[in-house]
Each structure stands twice: as structure tokens, then as C-alpha cells.
Design a protein around this motif. Structure first.
Motif, PDB file in Angstrom:
ATOM      1  N   GLU A 148      -8.114  10.113  23.369  1.00 24.83           N
ATOM      2  CA  GLU A 148      -8.592   9.624  22.090  1.00 24.83           C
ATOM      3  C   GLU A 148      -8.803   8.115  22.123  1.00 24.83           C
ATOM      4  O   GLU A 148      -7.900   7.360  22.470  1.00 24.83           O
ATOM      5  N   LYS A 151     -12.829   6.470  17.217  1.00 26.86           N
ATOM      6  CA  LYS A 151     -12.367   7.316  16.123  1.00 26.86           C
ATOM      7  C   LYS A 151     -12.575   6.622  14.786  1.00 26.86           C
ATOM      8  O   LYS A 151     -13.092   7.219  13.828  1.00 26.86           O
ATOM      9  N   TRP A 189     -13.579  14.379  13.099  1.00 32.37           N
ATOM     10  CA  TRP A 189     -13.306  13.744  14.390  1.00 32.37           C
ATOM     11  C   TRP A 189     -12.672  14.751  15.343  1.00 32.37           C
ATOM     12  O   TRP A 189     -13.073  14.846  16.515  1.00 32.37           O
ATOM     13  N   GLN A 192     -13.777  16.256  19.092  1.00 33.58           N
ATOM     14  CA  GLN A 192     -12.874  16.266  20.245  1.00 33.58           C
ATOM     15  C   GLN A 192     -12.897  17.642  20.918  1.00 33.58           C
ATOM     16  O   GLN A 192     -13.000  17.752  22.137  1.00 33.58           O
TER      17      GLN A 192
END
Length: 362
Positions: free
Chosen positions: A89, A94, A346, A350
Motif C-alpha cells: 500500500e 491512497k 481504494w 487493491q
């Protein structure tokens, strides 16, 4: 692996090369266009093309690869790799993406925009032993229900790979036309790493409405060409590896209706679909171009074989990666409505990036 040698030799000689396998098929194809491929001009017609392969960007004209050489091969029996998370991440990415989503939600609440699909990228370095055709074989084993493809066009100066479940336009040798509405996403794996059965999926109102936007868009396209005779199947939950989606199929018998031009007409009307763009289309495109900082290129465009043995199979280019040298750029997007949660969106991107990363990065 003979096809691996043919792939590398074709690229070295400046050919445009495409290797693919259709969903639920044991047979794969490798096509070479020795001219390097052709960028089609405005007014091109699907039915006028020779046997070959099409690859179109999100916005713009497609490249056509003529089948100067076409061979078949088996992808083999490579086993799928473990469902390990390989995406790290990135806090700045993000924050930026969640800001885009928040802005989209506010714009949708003001109207007339109802839905917009926002995308992002994830850049990673490929393993030193990475081989395109080996990766294609592993993708085929991991995603039997997806269209698996590797593509190299000299004018694009890179290699694209995808494992996409979304049919844009398809017609078989019997003249049956098919397109699908595919939207709504949730993890296909539980907290212990076990696959979730489609029958166990529970969908939120936001996800149901997101898929309904795409279905209504397809039906609106049928209305524009006054097509009333079609079969609608779904929506139902399908599994594509580590993800679950909602899907509705639309079928038309073009021979019974004496409508051979339907695939070309629908291709022009559908692309880009609301599944990769939004609703209304023009407002969604404008928001995407003003918001996203990257060029989508072939991501959310379409690609696939055309006019081969009287069949055409064009898929939306999702779950895709662009490879230049040892650098891989993964693309993923999600549909935003007024009920969206930026953090959840988000997380959806992913999961979508990991579709290819868990195969290519390990």
C-alpha cells in the motif's frame, strides 16, 4: 517452449505479436503481423477487416494486427500460485485516489453525472526471471474463465498482458451475438484464504445499482438501433479467481434477424461502456480526463481476435499490466456512485491489482 521463442523472435524482427486463450478453452493462439500492425482510420468497419486481432485504447482508434502467421498451442498445465497479497500500500497514492473518489461523489450528488469509473496505477519491478509466455501460462491456469492475452505492438513500445472476464462484443460461427453487463466487485476469498462460493455472495444496494447502470446502458444501445428481439440472462454472481462480480448476458440471433452488421454497430455504440467510463458517458469521460493524472492507454479499451473462422471475440481490457523492461504498471479502477466509500473503493482497486500481481510478481 516453442511459442516463447516465436514470441521473442517476432518482437526482435519488429512484428506485432499477440498470444491469447479464450475463456474455458485448452487451445491458445499466437499471431504475428510482420508489418508491425496498422492504426485504423476513422470510418473503419469491423466486417471489412481480414482475419486478425484488434487492440483499442480507452479513447482513440484501434490497432489491427493481420494474421500473417497464426499458430495454435497449449498453455500447458502450470498450477496456479498461492493467493498471497503482493501489493504494497502506497500512502500517497491512497490519499490521492481517495481524494478523487470524494470529489466524484460530490459531483454526482450535484448531477447530471450518475456514475463515474476512476482508475489508478501501481508500479512494481518484475522478478529477474520473468518471462512473458511463462506468465501467460500461469495466468491461464489461475483464471480458466478469463480471456488471457499478451500483446506487443511496436508503436506502443511495450508489452500488455491481461486476464479479463468482460466480453464487449462476441459473435460465434452460428451468428449468435453476445455482450455482457459486468459490474459490482467483492473479494472471492474469505479471511482464511478459502474461495467464497458465488451462492454465498451478498451484494449491497450500491453494487446492485452500479451493475444496473451498465445493463441499462446496453439496453439503451439496443433501442438506438431499434433492436427488440434479444435474450437477457441474469444478473447472477460469477467468480473470476480472487474476485466476485455481478453479470448479465445479452444474446441476439443475428442470422434469424438477418442482421450481420450488429457486432460492428454495437461495438461503436458500447465502447467505452459505462462499466469503464460512467453514466452519462460524455460527462463521465470529461470527469475522468480532468481527474486522472495518468494516460489509460490500452487499459479499459478492448482487444481480441476478429473474423477468425467466422468468429469475433472482443473483451474489455481489464486486470491489465503494461510492461517496459523490468518495470510493470498495473491498472485498476472502480465504479463510483453517490453511495461510494472512498476507503472501500481504494481497497477494491487493491484487490483488482492483485489479480495479476499474485501471478506475475512471485
Amino acid at each position: 517452449m516453442k511459442q516463447g521463442v516465436a514470441w521473442e523472435e517476432g518482437i526482435a524482427k519488429g512484428a506485432a505479436v499477440a498470444a491469447w486463450r479464450l475463456p474455458h478453452s485448452a487451445e491458445a493462439f499466437l499471431l504475428q503481423d510482420f508489418s508491425g500492425g496498422t492504426l485504423l482510420k476513422e470510418g473503419w468497419n469491423l466486417s471489412d477487416l481480414a482475419a486478425g486481432f484488434l487492440a483499442a485504447p480507452f479513447i482513440g482508434l484501434p490497432y489491427f494486427l493481420q494474421a500473417d502467421s497464426l499458430t495454435t498451442f497449449s498453455l500447458g498445465n502450470a498450477g496456479p500460485k498461492a493467493l498471497a497479497e503482493s501489493s504494497v500500500e502506497n500512502s500517497s497514492k491512497k490519499s490521492e485516489f481517495m481524494g478523487w473518489v470524494a470529489a466524484a461523489i460530490q459531483t454526482i450528488k450535484q448531477g447530471p453525472l450518475q456514475k463515474v469509473v476512476l482508475s489508478r496505477t501501481d508500479e512494481q519491478v518484475l522478478p529477474a526471471d520473468f518471462k512473458v509466455m511463462t506468465a501467460l501460462e500461469e495466468l491461464g491456469a489461475a483464471y480458466p474463465s478469463a480471456f488471457i492475452c499478451a500483446l506487443s505492438i511496436p508503436a506502443l513500445s511495450g508489452i500488455w498482458m491481461c486476464a479479463t472476464p468482460e466480453i464487449l462484443v462476441e459473435q460465434n460461427a452460428e451468428g449468435i451475438f453476445r455482450t455482457i453487463s459486468l459490474a459490482g466487485t467483492q473479494s472471492g476469498v474469505d479471511g482464511d484464504g478459502f474461495a467464497i462460493s458465488p451462492s454465498q455472495a451478498r451484494w449491497s444496494q450500491k453494487e446492485i445499482e452500479e451493475q444496473a447502470f451498465v445493463s441499462r446502458y446496453i439496453i439503451d444501445c439496443f433501442k438506438k438501433i431499434r433492436l427488440r428481439e434479444y435474450a437477457e440472462i441474469g444478473p447472477k454472481t460469477i467468480s473470476t479467481g480472487n474476485l466476485l462480480h455481478l453479470k448479465t448476458e445479452y444474446l441476439v440471433d443475428t442470422k434469424a434477424m438477418d442482421f450481420p452488421q450488429l457486432p460492428g454497430l454495437m461495438l461503436g455504440l458500447l465502447h467505452p461502456t459505462s462499466a469503464v467510463c460512467g453514466t452519462p458517458k460524455q460527462e463521465a469521460v470529461e470527469f475522468i480526463l480532468a481527474t486522472e493524472k495518468h494516460d489509460r492507454l490500452l487499459y479499459s479499451g478492448y482487444l481480441g481476435p476478429v473474423n477468425l473462422s467466422n468468429t469475433t471475440h472482443l473483451f474489455v481490457n481489464l486486470r491489465t499490466v503494461e510492461i517496459k523492461g523490468n518495470q510493470a504498471t498495473f491498472y485498476a479502477g472502480c465504479g463510483i456512485t453517490e453511495d461510494s466509500d472512498p476507503a472501500k473503493e481504494w481497497q477494491e482497486t487493491q484487490m483488482k491489482c492483485q489479480t495479476l500481481q499474485r501471478i506475475l510478481m512471485q
